[in-house]
Design an enzyme around this catalytic site. Structure first.
Site, PDB file in Angstrom:
ATOM      1  N   GLU A   1       0.820  -1.203   0.000  1.00  0.00           N
ATOM      2  CA  GLU A   1       0.000   0.000   0.000  1.00  0.00           C
ATOM      3  C   GLU A   1       0.861   1.262   0.000  1.00  0.00           C
ATOM      4  O   GLU A   1       1.919   1.300   0.627  1.00  0.00           O
ATOM      5  CB  GLU A   1      -0.919  -0.015   1.225  1.00  0.00           C
ATOM      6  CG  GLU A   1      -1.956  -1.119   1.123  1.00  0.00           C
ATOM      7  CD  GLU A   1      -2.922  -1.156   2.296  1.00  0.00           C
ATOM      8  OE1 GLU A   1      -2.541  -0.799   3.413  1.00  0.00           O
ATOM      9  OE2 GLU A   1      -4.080  -1.552   2.070  1.00  0.00           O
TER      10      GLU A   1
ATOM     11  N   CYS B   1       3.385   8.626   1.056  1.00  0.00           N
ATOM     12  CA  CYS B   1       3.932   7.718   2.074  1.00  0.00           C
ATOM     13  C   CYS B   1       4.219   6.375   1.394  1.00  0.00           C
ATOM     14  O   CYS B   1       3.299   5.694   0.930  1.00  0.00           O
ATOM     15  CB  CYS B   1       2.908   7.574   3.194  1.00  0.00           C
ATOM     16  SG  CYS B   1       3.465   6.505   4.505  1.00  0.00           S
TER      17      CYS B   1
ATOM     18  N   CYS C   1       6.753  -6.665   7.750  1.00  0.00           N
ATOM     19  CA  CYS C   1       7.866  -6.125   8.521  1.00  0.00           C
ATOM     20  C   CYS C   1       8.373  -7.231   9.448  1.00  0.00           C
ATOM     21  O   CYS C   1       7.571  -7.998   9.979  1.00  0.00           O
ATOM     22  CB  CYS C   1       7.393  -4.923   9.344  1.00  0.00           C
ATOM     23  SG  CYS C   1       8.733  -4.021  10.144  1.00  0.00           S
TER      24      CYS C   1
ATOM     25  N   CYS D   1       6.563  -4.089  16.489  1.00  0.00           N
ATOM     26  CA  CYS D   1       6.160  -3.018  17.412  1.00  0.00           C
ATOM     27  C   CYS D   1       4.716  -3.306  17.825  1.00  0.00           C
ATOM     28  O   CYS D   1       3.855  -3.560  16.970  1.00  0.00           O
ATOM     29  CB  CYS D   1       6.298  -1.665  16.727  1.00  0.00           C
ATOM     30  SG  CYS D   1       8.003  -1.400  16.162  1.00  0.00           S
TER      31      CYS D   1
ATOM     32  N   CYS E   1       1.591  -1.485  16.232  1.00  0.00           N
ATOM     33  CA  CYS E   1       1.568  -1.265  14.770  1.00  0.00           C
ATOM     34  C   CYS E   1       0.909  -2.437  14.055  1.00  0.00           C
ATOM     35  O   CYS E   1       1.264  -3.603  14.280  1.00  0.00           O
ATOM     36  CB  CYS E   1       3.000  -1.092  14.271  1.00  0.00           C
ATOM     37  SG  CYS E   1       3.115  -0.986  12.476  1.00  0.00           S
TER      38      CYS E   1
ATOM     39  N   GLY F   1       6.937  -1.538   6.482  1.00  0.00           N
ATOM     40  CA  GLY F   1       8.310  -2.030   6.520  1.00  0.00           C
ATOM     41  C   GLY F   1       9.302  -1.100   7.181  1.00  0.00           C
ATOM     42  O   GLY F   1       9.016   0.059   7.453  1.00  0.00           O
ATOM     43  N   GLU F   2      10.480  -1.657   7.442  1.00  0.00           N
ATOM     44  CA  GLU F   2      11.570  -0.905   8.073  1.00  0.00           C
ATOM     45  C   GLU F   2      12.596  -0.596   6.977  1.00  0.00           C
ATOM     46  O   GLU F   2      13.333  -1.484   6.543  1.00  0.00           O
ATOM     47  CB  GLU F   2      12.169  -1.749   9.209  1.00  0.00           C
ATOM     48  CG  GLU F   2      13.469  -1.238   9.774  1.00  0.00           C
ATOM     49  CD  GLU F   2      13.471   0.240  10.138  1.00  0.00           C
ATOM     50  OE1 GLU F   2      12.678   0.666  10.983  1.00  0.00           O
ATOM     51  OE2 GLU F   2      14.288   0.987   9.553  1.00  0.00           O
TER      52      GLU F   2
ATOM     53  N   SER G   1      11.936   7.226   7.858  1.00  0.00           N
ATOM     54  CA  SER G   1      11.594   6.945   9.258  1.00  0.00           C
ATOM     55  C   SER G   1      12.107   5.559   9.647  1.00  0.00           C
ATOM     56  O   SER G   1      11.873   4.580   8.937  1.00  0.00           O
ATOM     57  CB  SER G   1      10.073   6.993   9.422  1.00  0.00           C
ATOM     58  OG  SER G   1       9.715   6.575  10.713  1.00  0.00           O
TER      59      SER G   1
ATOM     60  N   SER H   1      11.279   6.690  15.160  1.00  0.00           N
ATOM     61  CA  SER H   1      10.072   6.267  15.872  1.00  0.00           C
ATOM     62  C   SER H   1      10.462   6.021  17.321  1.00  0.00           C
ATOM     63  O   SER H   1      10.862   4.913  17.680  1.00  0.00           O
ATOM     64  CB  SER H   1       9.525   4.978  15.251  1.00  0.00           C
ATOM     65  OG  SER H   1       9.060   5.253  13.962  1.00  0.00           O
TER      66      SER H   1
ATOM     67  N   HIS I   1       8.716   6.974  20.664  1.00  0.00           N
ATOM     68  CA  HIS I   1       7.546   6.447  21.385  1.00  0.00           C
ATOM     69  C   HIS I   1       7.713   6.198  22.880  1.00  0.00           C
ATOM     70  O   HIS I   1       6.718   6.011  23.584  1.00  0.00           O
ATOM     71  CB  HIS I   1       7.002   5.175  20.731  1.00  0.00           C
ATOM     72  CG  HIS I   1       6.789   5.299  19.256  1.00  0.00           C
ATOM     73  ND1 HIS I   1       6.139   6.367  18.685  1.00  0.00           N
ATOM     74  CD2 HIS I   1       7.147   4.495  18.221  1.00  0.00           C
ATOM     75  CE1 HIS I   1       6.106   6.208  17.368  1.00  0.00           C
ATOM     76  NE2 HIS I   1       6.706   5.097  17.058  1.00  0.00           N
TER      77      HIS I   1
ATOM     78  N   ASN J   1      -3.573   5.272  16.022  1.00  0.00           N
ATOM     79  CA  ASN J   1      -4.640   4.846  15.120  1.00  0.00           C
ATOM     80  C   ASN J   1      -5.012   3.404  15.436  1.00  0.00           C
ATOM     81  O   ASN J   1      -4.162   2.517  15.346  1.00  0.00           O
ATOM     82  CB  ASN J   1      -4.171   4.949  13.659  1.00  0.00           C
ATOM     83  CG  ASN J   1      -4.031   6.393  13.233  1.00  0.00           C
ATOM     84  OD1 ASN J   1      -4.961   7.193  13.358  1.00  0.00           O
ATOM     85  ND2 ASN J   1      -2.856   6.768  12.759  1.00  0.00           N
TER      86      ASN J   1
ATOM     87  N   CYS K   1      -1.215   6.208   9.713  1.00  0.00           N
ATOM     88  CA  CYS K   1       0.025   5.573  10.195  1.00  0.00           C
ATOM     89  C   CYS K   1      -0.266   4.268  10.893  1.00  0.00           C
ATOM     90  O   CYS K   1      -1.109   4.196  11.770  1.00  0.00           O
ATOM     91  CB  CYS K   1       0.696   6.423  11.263  1.00  0.00           C
ATOM     92  SG  CYS K   1       1.415   7.890  10.674  1.00  0.00           S
TER      93      CYS K   1
END
Ligand code: SAH
Ligand code: SF4
Length: 410
Positions: free
Chosen positions: A123, A136, A143, A147, A150, A207-208, A239, A261, A263, A338, A381
């Site tokens: 996506e 984005c 991934c 996390c 996520c 993904g990272e 990111s 990231s 957090h 989210n 996100c």
């Protein structure tokens, strides 16, 4: 209302599908100039012509945005036929295009199999704002990291995306948004930088990106190439969840803006939220940030901080955040959590988020609260997840119920 375009009846899509079913030809998209020259020579282009042909192709691919060799009008028919025989410059198949009621667009792209693999779907999200538009982009299918807040982290890694697949997300978005010059004219007007829809890109999709460093680097160097797609490196942000060994290289070899990231402000909590912290704890992460090439007040690092109710949203947390970042030119981006089906987290109350933001502002940091965009089409996100794991209807209904509950809406 959410608009979802059915692209299956479109004959162009059928043609694309048919092409996708054919044995894979190598793509010319995503190759460096040197690799492009080698590819052309291997297809029989005389060596003395290679440099000039590379220049022509670069222009057609990245300035004019053509996706068919037949549109390359200053290249002879014979050479176009040779190129067609050996290579492809096709875009991915667009399985779905959704347009949110706030103008956010989300595409589900399908890429043909690589080697013995299967087709994959990812996506990409476009977020229009006053005076800018941000795309984005995804770097992996799924991934490997997990996390806990996520949605993508619940999907196993299928594979890394190639430079071609990373770039064609940008190029296909530009096709759909009318960001390339009109087709079919020898010198159709080039869309000036200020008239473009995609002004910024963020590597914040699935993904990272730093677990796919080489391909991400190739793609971003082409996206920022001044004779091609021409996005300024200041308008490209990568990111990372904190892959410390690759952070210096990101600044040194790619030169784009960095987002972390974060957090959490202590290792105990960050180990739970962003488990890569167990491998690269905060001390190492912050040291890598301080050493980021080019770091200055004009080139700050963005620290992303997802607001989780009763988890990391107290004023004590805000104080610890300021202390942790002391001396680093930084922006702090507060992201209302989210929700997604199955999560145990809730978004902080709006009042709590505002208090947190005020504290940070008073400490002298810009701390925009990221307005959730495209939630109705699951484009916000951390909500991305591809077709291979697309939501069951019952999950969608659960999610809608959660959102009617109003978690974190501004
Ligand atoms: N893997 C990279 C980039 C993709 S995630 C990274 O982790 O940085 C992009 C951003 O969305 C990250 O800051 C991530 O922590 C955040 N995010 C993930 N899930 C979220 C959710 N459910 N709500 C809000 N933000 C989320
Ligand atoms: Fe992967 Fe980033 Fe999601 Fe963590 S937040 S699971 S690193 S996509």
């Amino acid at each position: 209302m959410t608009l979802s375009l059915d692209l299956t009846a479109n004959p162009t899509r059928d043609a694309l599908r048919a092409r996708a079913a054919m044995p894979a030809k190598g793509s010319l998209i995503g190759l460096s100039r040197a690799e492009l020259g080698e590819a052309l020579i291997s297809a029989g282009v005389p060596e003395r012509q290679a440099k000039m042909r590379v220049q022509q192709l670069w222009h057609w691919l990245y300035v004019r945005g053509v996706s068919d060799f037949s549109e390359m009008l200053n290249i002879s028919k014979d050479l176009r036929a040779t190129l067609e025989q050996h290579f492809t410059i096709a875009r991915p198949e667009i399985v779905e295009e959704q347009i949110s009621n706030d103008g956010t667009r989300k595409w589900l792209f399908r890429f043909p199999p690589r080697g013995a693999g299967r087709p994959v779907e990812i996506e990409t999200v476009y977020i229009p704002e006053e005076g800018r538009g941000t795309l984005c982009i995804s770097s992996q299918v799924g991934c490997t990291l997990t996390c806990s807040f996520c949605h993508t982290g619940t999907q196993k890694l299928v594979r890394n995306l190639t430079a071609e697949e990373i770039l064609t997300q940008l190029m296909t978005a530009r096709d759909r948004l009318g960001d390339f010059p009109e087709r079919g004219t020898p010198d159709g007007a080039i869309v000036p930088a200020e008239g473009r829809k995609v002004t910024n890109i963020v590597m914040m999709g699935m993904g990272e990106p730093l677990y796919n460093f080489e391909e991400v680097k190739k793609a971003l160097l082409i996206a920022s190439d001044g004779d091609g797609l021409s996005l300024s490196k200041r308008r490209i942000t990568l990111s990372t969840s904190g892959v410390v060994p690759e952070i210096f290289r990101t600044g040194d070899e790619i030169g784009v803006m960095l987002a972390i990231s974060l957090h959490a402000t202590n290792d105990d909590l960050r180990d739970l939220l962003v488990p890569i912290n167990k491998k690269y704890p905060l001390k190492d992460l912050i040291a890598a940030c301080r050493a980021y090439p080019g770091l200055s007040n004009a080139k700050r690092i963005t620290f992303e901080y997802v607001m989780l109710k009763d988890v990391n949203d107290s004023i004590e947390d805000a104080k610890a955040l300021i202390k942790l970042l002391r001396g680093i030119p930084a922006k702090i981006n507060l992201i209302p959590f989210n929700p997604w089906p199955g999560t145990n987290y809730q978004c902080s109350d709006w009042e709590t988020i505002e208090k947190f933001a005020d504290y940070i502002n008073n400490a002298g940091y810009a701390s925009p609260i990221r307005t959730p965009r495209g939630r109705d089409i699951l484009a916000a996100c951390g909500q991305l997840k591809s077709e291979s794991e697309r939501m069951k209807k019952v999950d969608r209904l659960a999610l809608e119920a959660m959102m009617i509950g109003g978690h974190g809406e501004a």
